[in-house]
Scaffold this motif. Structure first.
Motif, PDB file in Angstrom:
ATOM      1  N   GLY A  57      -7.855   3.715   5.041  1.00 50.33           N
ATOM      2  CA  GLY A  57      -7.666   2.291   5.294  1.00 50.33           C
ATOM      3  C   GLY A  57      -6.485   2.086   6.599  1.00 50.33           C
ATOM      4  O   GLY A  57      -6.656   1.141   7.334  1.00 50.33           O
ATOM      5  N   GLU A  58      -5.421   3.252   6.367  1.00 50.52           N
ATOM      6  CA  GLU A  58      -4.379   2.815   7.272  1.00 50.52           C
ATOM      7  C   GLU A  58      -4.958   3.222   8.772  1.00 50.52           C
ATOM      8  O   GLU A  58      -4.379   2.963   9.734  1.00 50.52           O
ATOM      9  N   VAL A  59      -5.608   4.495   8.543  1.00 50.12           N
ATOM     10  CA  VAL A  59      -5.898   4.710  10.320  1.00 50.12           C
ATOM     11  C   VAL A  59      -6.891   3.800  10.592  1.00 50.12           C
ATOM     12  O   VAL A  59      -6.895   4.012  11.864  1.00 50.12           O
ATOM     13  N   LEU A  92       1.403  11.138   2.626  1.00 49.39           N
ATOM     14  CA  LEU A  92       0.153  11.174   1.908  1.00 49.39           C
ATOM     15  C   LEU A  92      -0.487  12.554   2.032  1.00 49.39           C
ATOM     16  O   LEU A  92      -1.034  12.716   0.983  1.00 49.39           O
ATOM     17  N   GLY A  93      -0.251  13.166   2.841  1.00 46.84           N
ATOM     18  CA  GLY A  93      -0.843  14.497   3.037  1.00 46.84           C
ATOM     19  C   GLY A  93       0.191  15.656   2.031  1.00 46.84           C
ATOM     20  O   GLY A  93      -0.465  16.218   1.288  1.00 46.84           O
ATOM     21  N   VAL A  94       1.327  15.420   1.919  1.00 48.08           N
ATOM     22  CA  VAL A  94       2.148  16.160   0.730  1.00 48.08           C
ATOM     23  C   VAL A  94       1.799  15.494  -0.567  1.00 48.08           C
ATOM     24  O   VAL A  94       1.377  16.381  -1.365  1.00 48.08           O
ATOM     25  N   ILE A  95       1.426  14.234  -0.768  1.00 53.38           N
ATOM     26  CA  ILE A  95       1.011  13.960  -2.021  1.00 53.38           C
ATOM     27  C   ILE A  95      -0.261  14.465  -2.506  1.00 53.38           C
ATOM     28  O   ILE A  95      -0.408  15.128  -3.709  1.00 53.38           O
ATOM     29  N   LEU A 127       3.893   8.278   7.314  1.00 55.48           N
ATOM     30  CA  LEU A 127       3.093   7.842   6.446  1.00 55.48           C
ATOM     31  C   LEU A 127       1.930   9.099   6.280  1.00 55.48           C
ATOM     32  O   LEU A 127       1.726   9.411   5.053  1.00 55.48           O
ATOM     33  N   LEU A 128       1.463   9.551   7.307  1.00 53.32           N
ATOM     34  CA  LEU A 128       0.431  10.382   7.108  1.00 53.32           C
ATOM     35  C   LEU A 128       0.924  11.670   6.611  1.00 53.32           C
ATOM     36  O   LEU A 128       0.504  12.468   5.722  1.00 53.32           O
ATOM     37  N   ILE A 186      -5.644   8.314  -2.566  1.00 48.89           N
ATOM     38  CA  ILE A 186      -4.720   8.451  -1.718  1.00 48.89           C
ATOM     39  C   ILE A 186      -5.501   8.777  -0.369  1.00 48.89           C
ATOM     40  O   ILE A 186      -4.966   7.932   0.715  1.00 48.89           O
ATOM     41  N   LEU A 187      -6.402   9.301  -0.306  1.00 48.71           N
ATOM     42  CA  LEU A 187      -7.227   9.465   0.869  1.00 48.71           C
ATOM     43  C   LEU A 187      -7.925   8.253   1.317  1.00 48.71           C
ATOM     44  O   LEU A 187      -8.143   7.663   2.500  1.00 48.71           O
TER      45      LEU A 187
END
Length: 82
Positions: free
Chosen positions: A25-27, A40-43, A36-37, A19-20
């Motif tokens: 990659g997205e950032v 991903l943070g919740v995951i 999205l952030l 996930i990180l």
């Protein structure tokens, strides 16, 4: 049960780097949105919480087994002394 917890623990251990990596990659490409952030943070948070809960359960199981072994050794020793 213990095997099941071990599989979940290992899976949760691999989730965070994946996930990180996706997050970086997205950032770096500029495609990251706030939703999205947040997702991903919740995951990452949930995977870490699951991993920590399983580690706590494992430590309880290990302590229980260790105490049982010590109890049995002590009992056998007292039986031989009598």
């Amino acid at each position: 049960m213990y095997l099941f917890l071990s599989v979940i623990f290992i899976s949760a251990t691999f989730v965070n780097p994946l996930i990180l990596g996706q997050l970086v990659g997205e950032v770096s490409t500029g495609n990251a949105t706030l939703s999205l952030l947040f997702r991903l943070g919740v995951i990452v948070f949930v995977a870490t919480a699951i991993k920590e809960i399983i580690m706590y359960i494992r430590s309880l199981v290990y302590q229980n087994v260790a105490q049982s072994i010590i109890r049995e050794i002590r009992h056998n020793l007292y039986q031989k002394l009598q």
